[in-house]
Design a protein around this motif. Sequence first.
Motif, PDB file in Angstrom:
ATOM      1  N   HIS A   6       0.828  -1.199   0.000  1.00  0.00           N
ATOM      2  CA  HIS A   6       0.000   0.000   0.000  1.00  0.00           C
ATOM      3  C   HIS A   6       0.871   1.262   0.000  1.00  0.00           C
ATOM      4  O   HIS A   6       0.621   2.203  -0.756  1.00  0.00           O
ATOM      5  CB  HIS A   6      -0.935   0.002   1.213  1.00  0.00           C
ATOM      6  N   THR A   7       1.903   1.276   0.830  1.00  0.00           N
ATOM      7  CA  THR A   7       2.818   2.404   0.892  1.00  0.00           C
ATOM      8  C   THR A   7       3.533   2.590  -0.437  1.00  0.00           C
ATOM      9  O   THR A   7       3.672   3.708  -0.939  1.00  0.00           O
ATOM     10  CB  THR A   7       3.846   2.208   2.017  1.00  0.00           C
ATOM     11  N   PHE A   8       3.990   1.500  -1.033  1.00  0.00           N
ATOM     12  CA  PHE A   8       4.665   1.575  -2.323  1.00  0.00           C
ATOM     13  C   PHE A   8       3.723   2.108  -3.404  1.00  0.00           C
ATOM     14  O   PHE A   8       4.109   2.963  -4.203  1.00  0.00           O
ATOM     15  CB  PHE A   8       5.205   0.194  -2.730  1.00  0.00           C
ATOM     16  N   PHE A  11       3.243   5.816  -2.862  1.00  0.00           N
ATOM     17  CA  PHE A  11       4.458   6.525  -3.258  1.00  0.00           C
ATOM     18  C   PHE A  11       4.540   6.646  -4.772  1.00  0.00           C
ATOM     19  O   PHE A  11       4.817   7.725  -5.305  1.00  0.00           O
ATOM     20  CB  PHE A  11       5.701   5.807  -2.716  1.00  0.00           C
ATOM     21  N   MET A  12       4.287   5.551  -5.471  1.00  0.00           N
ATOM     22  CA  MET A  12       4.378   5.579  -6.936  1.00  0.00           C
ATOM     23  C   MET A  12       3.313   6.485  -7.543  1.00  0.00           C
ATOM     24  O   MET A  12       3.592   7.240  -8.483  1.00  0.00           O
ATOM     25  CB  MET A  12       4.272   4.162  -7.519  1.00  0.00           C
ATOM     26  N   PHE A  13       2.104   6.457  -7.012  1.00  0.00           N
ATOM     27  CA  PHE A  13       1.048   7.320  -7.533  1.00  0.00           C
ATOM     28  C   PHE A  13       1.408   8.788  -7.327  1.00  0.00           C
ATOM     29  O   PHE A  13       1.275   9.607  -8.239  1.00  0.00           O
ATOM     30  CB  PHE A  13      -0.291   7.002  -6.872  1.00  0.00           C
ATOM     31  N   THR A  14       1.906   9.123  -6.137  1.00  0.00           N
ATOM     32  CA  THR A  14       2.299  10.491  -5.853  1.00  0.00           C
ATOM     33  C   THR A  14       3.459  10.915  -6.746  1.00  0.00           C
ATOM     34  O   THR A  14       3.455  12.011  -7.306  1.00  0.00           O
ATOM     35  CB  THR A  14       2.696  10.636  -4.370  1.00  0.00           C
ATOM     36  N   PHE A  15       4.439  10.053  -6.905  1.00  0.00           N
ATOM     37  CA  PHE A  15       5.597  10.354  -7.740  1.00  0.00           C
ATOM     38  C   PHE A  15       5.187  10.581  -9.190  1.00  0.00           C
ATOM     39  O   PHE A  15       5.620  11.541  -9.835  1.00  0.00           O
ATOM     40  CB  PHE A  15       6.624   9.216  -7.649  1.00  0.00           C
ATOM     41  N   ILE A  16       4.341   9.729  -9.713  1.00  0.00           N
ATOM     42  CA  ILE A  16       3.909   9.846 -11.111  1.00  0.00           C
ATOM     43  C   ILE A  16       3.099  11.127 -11.315  1.00  0.00           C
ATOM     44  O   ILE A  16       3.281  11.843 -12.310  1.00  0.00           O
ATOM     45  CB  ILE A  16       3.118   8.595 -11.542  1.00  0.00           C
ATOM     46  N   CYS A  17       2.221  11.443 -10.367  1.00  0.00           N
ATOM     47  CA  CYS A  17       1.417  12.666 -10.488  1.00  0.00           C
ATOM     48  C   CYS A  17       2.291  13.912 -10.428  1.00  0.00           C
ATOM     49  O   CYS A  17       2.114  14.843 -11.222  1.00  0.00           O
ATOM     50  CB  CYS A  17       0.353  12.714  -9.403  1.00  0.00           C
ATOM     51  N   LEU A  18       3.247  13.949  -9.508  1.00  0.00           N
ATOM     52  CA  LEU A  18       4.136  15.097  -9.427  1.00  0.00           C
ATOM     53  C   LEU A  18       5.022  15.199 -10.657  1.00  0.00           C
ATOM     54  O   LEU A  18       5.294  16.298 -11.148  1.00  0.00           O
ATOM     55  CB  LEU A  18       4.976  15.035  -8.153  1.00  0.00           C
ATOM     56  N   LEU A  56     -10.149  18.226  -4.250  1.00  0.00           N
ATOM     57  CA  LEU A  56     -11.031  17.060  -4.095  1.00  0.00           C
ATOM     58  C   LEU A  56     -10.424  15.778  -4.646  1.00  0.00           C
ATOM     59  O   LEU A  56     -10.947  14.693  -4.383  1.00  0.00           O
ATOM     60  CB  LEU A  56     -12.379  17.319  -4.775  1.00  0.00           C
ATOM     61  N   VAL A  57      -9.334  15.886  -5.405  1.00  0.00           N
ATOM     62  CA  VAL A  57      -8.655  14.685  -5.886  1.00  0.00           C
ATOM     63  C   VAL A  57      -8.109  13.948  -4.680  1.00  0.00           C
ATOM     64  O   VAL A  57      -7.380  14.515  -3.866  1.00  0.00           O
ATOM     65  CB  VAL A  57      -7.516  15.036  -6.864  1.00  0.00           C
ATOM     66  N   SER A  58      -8.478  12.691  -4.548  1.00  0.00           N
ATOM     67  CA  SER A  58      -8.147  11.938  -3.332  1.00  0.00           C
ATOM     68  C   SER A  58      -6.732  11.390  -3.375  1.00  0.00           C
ATOM     69  O   SER A  58      -6.500  10.265  -3.817  1.00  0.00           O
ATOM     70  CB  SER A  58      -9.139  10.789  -3.144  1.00  0.00           C
ATOM     71  N   ASN A  59      -5.806  12.187  -2.935  1.00  0.00           N
ATOM     72  CA  ASN A  59      -4.442  11.738  -2.717  1.00  0.00           C
ATOM     73  C   ASN A  59      -3.643  12.863  -2.106  1.00  0.00           C
ATOM     74  O   ASN A  59      -4.063  14.011  -2.103  1.00  0.00           O
ATOM     75  CB  ASN A  59      -3.775  11.257  -4.003  1.00  0.00           C
ATOM     76  N   CYS A  60      -2.455  12.526  -1.609  1.00  0.00           N
ATOM     77  CA  CYS A  60      -1.601  13.489  -0.937  1.00  0.00           C
ATOM     78  C   CYS A  60      -0.835  14.369  -1.913  1.00  0.00           C
ATOM     79  O   CYS A  60      -0.342  15.417  -1.530  1.00  0.00           O
ATOM     80  CB  CYS A  60      -0.590  12.777  -0.054  1.00  0.00           C
ATOM     81  N   PHE A  61      -0.732  13.946  -3.166  1.00  0.00           N
ATOM     82  CA  PHE A  61       0.076  14.712  -4.105  1.00  0.00           C
ATOM     83  C   PHE A  61      -0.498  16.100  -4.331  1.00  0.00           C
ATOM     84  O   PHE A  61       0.237  17.033  -4.646  1.00  0.00           O
ATOM     85  CB  PHE A  61       0.249  13.965  -5.436  1.00  0.00           C
ATOM     86  N   VAL A  62      -1.794  16.264  -4.145  1.00  0.00           N
ATOM     87  CA  VAL A  62      -2.412  17.570  -4.364  1.00  0.00           C
ATOM     88  C   VAL A  62      -1.866  18.576  -3.353  1.00  0.00           C
ATOM     89  O   VAL A  62      -1.558  19.712  -3.709  1.00  0.00           O
ATOM     90  CB  VAL A  62      -3.947  17.473  -4.289  1.00  0.00           C
TER      91      VAL A  62
END
Length: 139
Positions: A6-8, A11-18, A56-62
């Motif tokens: 889950h952590t990985f 991390f990958m979702f946040t990295f890809i979005c950024l 409202l996008v559900s993730n920390c990258f926002v």
Amino acid sequence: MHPFTHTFNMFMFTFICLAFFYCLIQSSALGSAENLANFFMINSPIQVIVTALLGLVSNCFVSVFLAVAYVKGVISFPALLSGLITVTGLGLMTLTKRCEKKNDVTFITVVLLVTAIVVGLIAYYNMQVLDLFKDFIGG
């Protein structure tokens, strides 16, 4: 093993979005952070609404994107405030997944969005008044 995967994944979702937003800023279509600021309407109250919707996008990258955008001068402080009010991390997604009454989820989302927009607009117009006052005094 589940917490690790889950952590990985997060991390990958946040990295890809950024990385996507970085490429968007550096692309030839926008060219620079200044053009992105113009695209986000830096001196407009509409920016408060746009960042509240982006939150409202559900993730920390926002929240990371909003903080970096504020530091780079792409968004104003009221826009940062409204965007961060609506950022719930994965809370909204979890609420949507687990709550049986979808009307409750919609109500909570609307209240969250309206609160963020109202607070952001109050901050925006108060900052405009302070800037006018500062210009009048000559500071």
